[in-house]
Design a protein around this motif. Structure first.
Motif, PDB file in Angstrom:
ATOM      1  N   GLN A 104      -0.327   7.921  16.320  1.00 38.61           N
ATOM      2  CA  GLN A 104       0.792   7.060  15.936  1.00 38.61           C
ATOM      3  C   GLN A 104       0.305   5.613  15.737  1.00 38.61           C
ATOM      4  O   GLN A 104       0.701   4.925  14.784  1.00 38.61           O
ATOM      5  CB  GLN A 104       1.891   7.145  17.017  1.00 38.61           C
ATOM      6  CG  GLN A 104       3.142   6.321  16.742  1.00 38.61           C
ATOM      7  CD  GLN A 104       3.859   6.741  15.456  1.00 38.61           C
ATOM      8  OE1 GLN A 104       3.702   7.877  14.972  1.00 38.61           O
ATOM      9  NE2 GLN A 104       4.607   5.826  14.870  1.00 38.61           N
ATOM     10  N   ASP A 105      -0.595   5.174  16.659  1.00 36.53           N
ATOM     11  CA  ASP A 105      -1.149   3.813  16.546  1.00 36.53           C
ATOM     12  C   ASP A 105      -1.941   3.655  15.245  1.00 36.53           C
ATOM     13  O   ASP A 105      -1.867   2.629  14.567  1.00 36.53           O
ATOM     14  CB  ASP A 105      -2.045   3.499  17.752  1.00 36.53           C
ATOM     15  CG  ASP A 105      -1.240   3.374  19.037  1.00 36.53           C
ATOM     16  OD1 ASP A 105       0.007   3.248  18.943  1.00 36.53           O
ATOM     17  OD2 ASP A 105      -1.843   3.429  20.139  1.00 36.53           O
ATOM     18  N   VAL A 106      -2.709   4.709  14.909  1.00 36.22           N
ATOM     19  CA  VAL A 106      -3.498   4.670  13.663  1.00 36.22           C
ATOM     20  C   VAL A 106      -2.560   4.555  12.463  1.00 36.22           C
ATOM     21  O   VAL A 106      -2.794   3.775  11.532  1.00 36.22           O
ATOM     22  CB  VAL A 106      -4.383   5.949  13.548  1.00 36.22           C
ATOM     23  CG1 VAL A 106      -5.079   5.994  12.180  1.00 36.22           C
ATOM     24  CG2 VAL A 106      -5.401   5.995  14.672  1.00 36.22           C
ATOM     25  N   LYS A 107      -1.479   5.323  12.515  1.00 37.36           N
ATOM     26  CA  LYS A 107      -0.510   5.312  11.401  1.00 37.36           C
ATOM     27  C   LYS A 107       0.058   3.910  11.197  1.00 37.36           C
ATOM     28  O   LYS A 107       0.138   3.407  10.072  1.00 37.36           O
ATOM     29  CB  LYS A 107       0.616   6.299  11.728  1.00 37.36           C
ATOM     30  CG  LYS A 107       1.579   6.530  10.598  1.00 37.36           C
ATOM     31  CD  LYS A 107       2.556   7.642  10.967  1.00 37.36           C
ATOM     32  CE  LYS A 107       3.541   7.856   9.844  1.00 37.36           C
ATOM     33  NZ  LYS A 107       4.484   8.914  10.147  1.00 37.36           N
ATOM     34  N   VAL A 108       0.423   3.291  12.338  1.00 36.79           N
ATOM     35  CA  VAL A 108       0.996   1.939  12.240  1.00 36.79           C
ATOM     36  C   VAL A 108      -0.053   0.973  11.687  1.00 36.79           C
ATOM     37  O   VAL A 108       0.240   0.145  10.813  1.00 36.79           O
ATOM     38  CB  VAL A 108       1.503   1.481  13.631  1.00 36.79           C
ATOM     39  CG1 VAL A 108       1.891  -0.003  13.616  1.00 36.79           C
ATOM     40  CG2 VAL A 108       2.669   2.348  14.075  1.00 36.79           C
ATOM     41  N   LYS A 160       3.078  -3.985   8.258  1.00 36.01           N
ATOM     42  CA  LYS A 160       2.023  -4.993   8.190  1.00 36.01           C
ATOM     43  C   LYS A 160       0.651  -4.326   8.201  1.00 36.01           C
ATOM     44  O   LYS A 160      -0.357  -4.939   8.556  1.00 36.01           O
ATOM     45  CB  LYS A 160       2.133  -5.947   9.384  1.00 36.01           C
ATOM     46  CG  LYS A 160       3.397  -6.784   9.328  1.00 36.01           C
ATOM     47  CD  LYS A 160       3.484  -7.686  10.534  1.00 36.01           C
ATOM     48  CE  LYS A 160       4.818  -8.403  10.521  1.00 36.01           C
ATOM     49  NZ  LYS A 160       5.158  -8.907  11.838  1.00 36.01           N
ATOM     50  N   GLY A 161       0.596  -3.034   7.832  1.00 33.81           N
ATOM     51  CA  GLY A 161      -0.636  -2.259   7.899  1.00 33.81           C
ATOM     52  C   GLY A 161      -1.623  -2.623   6.788  1.00 33.81           C
ATOM     53  O   GLY A 161      -1.274  -3.319   5.828  1.00 33.81           O
ATOM     54  N   LEU A 162      -2.860  -2.082   6.940  1.00 41.73           N
ATOM     55  CA  LEU A 162      -3.934  -2.446   6.017  1.00 41.73           C
ATOM     56  C   LEU A 162      -3.714  -1.917   4.600  1.00 41.73           C
ATOM     57  O   LEU A 162      -4.044  -2.598   3.619  1.00 41.73           O
ATOM     58  CB  LEU A 162      -5.275  -1.936   6.566  1.00 41.73           C
ATOM     59  CG  LEU A 162      -5.691  -2.593   7.893  1.00 41.73           C
ATOM     60  CD1 LEU A 162      -6.944  -1.930   8.461  1.00 41.73           C
ATOM     61  CD2 LEU A 162      -5.942  -4.089   7.676  1.00 41.73           C
ATOM     62  N   VAL A 163      -3.145  -0.693   4.474  1.00 44.66           N
ATOM     63  CA  VAL A 163      -2.897  -0.137   3.128  1.00 44.66           C
ATOM     64  C   VAL A 163      -1.788  -0.940   2.448  1.00 44.66           C
ATOM     65  O   VAL A 163      -1.889  -1.265   1.261  1.00 44.66           O
ATOM     66  CB  VAL A 163      -2.540   1.358   3.219  1.00 44.66           C
ATOM     67  CG1 VAL A 163      -2.175   1.912   1.839  1.00 44.66           C
ATOM     68  CG2 VAL A 163      -3.716   2.145   3.808  1.00 44.66           C
ATOM     69  N   THR A 164      -0.769  -1.272   3.240  1.00 44.52           N
ATOM     70  CA  THR A 164       0.310  -2.100   2.690  1.00 44.52           C
ATOM     71  C   THR A 164      -0.283  -3.440   2.223  1.00 44.52           C
ATOM     72  O   THR A 164       0.085  -3.982   1.176  1.00 44.52           O
ATOM     73  CB  THR A 164       1.382  -2.340   3.754  1.00 44.52           C
ATOM     74  OG1 THR A 164       1.603  -1.113   4.444  1.00 44.52           O
ATOM     75  CG2 THR A 164       2.689  -2.815   3.153  1.00 44.52           C
ATOM     76  N   GLY A 165      -1.265  -3.949   3.003  1.00 44.39           N
ATOM     77  CA  GLY A 165      -1.936  -5.214   2.663  1.00 44.39           C
ATOM     78  C   GLY A 165      -2.661  -5.133   1.333  1.00 44.39           C
ATOM     79  O   GLY A 165      -2.724  -6.114   0.574  1.00 44.39           O
TER      80      GLY A 165
END
Ligand code: FA5
Length: 354
Positions: free
Chosen positions: A28-32, A38-43
């Protein structure tokens, strides 16, 4: 680093982290971290604004592919972890049906209860009713209605626990006779036994307890005679102590019966020759009895010219002590399982008489 390199790096790291996630919480932490708001892919999407217009669609597509690859890897890992945890739970909770069962510790009927039930069964078979009364009783029913007025010296025979001047812990089961007769409003027949606990200010020793049990018997009808009492008690003695037992009646005194008797049974151990159980006399005292005093009948509303009756009162504690060879009455009340366990064997053998 170019945007594409950055994308590849993020994807590689994310897939590695997913493979190493060893719990649903870590996953779950990895997913977030990668797919969250604010995740890296969203970035990565934010890089779009720096790109020339014609590169934007292809870049957007690539980011979506990365997001999809990570999402799929997370779903697969999630399914794997869920299955793992189910397998683990099943392994931990598995039941070995080949193991031997655990023995359930059975109790046994208390020897006093056994004795009381045995006596009740006999009298029920003779057509008696079982009536119970109050352990906290009025002085009137415990004494006065039994021909024991306030100043009567025979009250001393039953040293009493008083709660108020007029209320006490009953000292015998005889008040149940008085109450039952009163309820019947002068109409016979009355044929009852009354089992229950009674209390006396006796000091506890091997044969006396301040709390013990009694069973009262009362028969009132027209034409009831002393011979009816004797026959009934003979049957009781034989039923409790063996078919070849005899009884003898000795004159005694109770204010509520006239004449009054003490009843002895011939010793079941030595058959009357004399032994330690009967204190070398050949006889064992088991109860008090007599013909109901006319005053008691009249006070309860019965015409003593028409009706007569007999009554008896016994102590199941002492009877059980005799039957089972128990040397101290206090064993009945201390609830030591080592003592009580012995009666399991008696019960398993289905024994009723000594
Ligand atoms: C009575 O209590 C009379 N109510 C019995 C009776 C009823 C007589 C009807 C006539 C007609 P007594 O006090 O003897 O009598 O007690 C009867 C029995 O109770 C005794 O035989 C004895 O077995 C038992 N008992 C008396 N005191 C104690 C005690 N402290 N501990 C254990 N048992 C006792």
């Amino acid at each position: 680093m170019s945007h594409t390199d950055e994308m590849v790096q993020i994807k590689t790291e994310a897939l590695g982290a997913i493979q190493h996630a060893d719990s649903e919480k870590v996953l779950q932490d990895v997913k977030v971290k990668y797919l969250g708001k604010k995740g890296l892919v969203t970035g990565l999407m934010k890089n779009m604004k720096d790109l020339p217009k014609e590169e934007k669609p292809a870049y957007g597509q690539q980011v979506n592919d990365v997001r999809q690859a990570i999402t799929q890897a997370i779903d697969e890992r999630q399914a794997y972890l869920a299955e793992e945890s189910l397998n683990q739970q099943l392994a931990e909770e598995s039941i070995d049906v080949t193991l031997p069962g655990r023995q359930i510790a059975n109790g046994a009927t208390h020897p006093l209860t056994r004795t009381i039930e045995e006596i009740e069964d006999l009298f029920l078979g003779l057509g008696y009713e079982i009536v119970t009364g109050y352990e906290v009783e009025q002085d009137y029913y415990n004494f006065e209605a039994l021909n024991l007025p306030k100043s009567h010296p025979a009250r001393d025979m039953q040293d009493s626990f008083y709660i108020t001047e007029d209320i006490l812990m009953r000292t015998h089961t005889s008040p149940v006779q008085a109450r039952t007769m009163e309820k019947r409003k002068g109409k016979g027949p009355v044929k009852i036994i009354c089992p229950g606990k009674v209390y006396r200010r006796d000091s506890d020793d091997a044969t006396h307890s301040h709390q013990f049990t009694q069973i009262e018997g009362l028969v009132v009808d027209e034409n009831i005679k002393m011979s009816d009492l004797k026959g009934t008690l003979e049957l009781l003695a034989k039923s409790l102590f063996g078919a070849d037992r005899e009884i003898r009646l000795r004159p005694s005194y109770f204010p509520f019966t006239e004449p009054s008797v003490e009843v002895d049974v011939s010793c079941f151990k030595c058959k009357g020759k004399g032994c330690n159980v009967c204190k070398q006399t050949g006889w064992i005292e088991i109860l008090g009895a007599g013909m109901v005093h006319p005053n008691v009948l009249e006070m309860a509303g019965f015409d003593s010219k028409r009706y007569s009756g007999f009554a008896f009162g016994m102590g199941p504690d002492r009877i059980a002590m005799l039957k089972y060879g128990i040397e101290d009455i206090r064993h009945f009340y201390t609830n030591d399982v080592r003592f009580l366990d012995q009666f399991k064997a008696v019960e398993d053998r289905g024994e009723t008489t000594c």
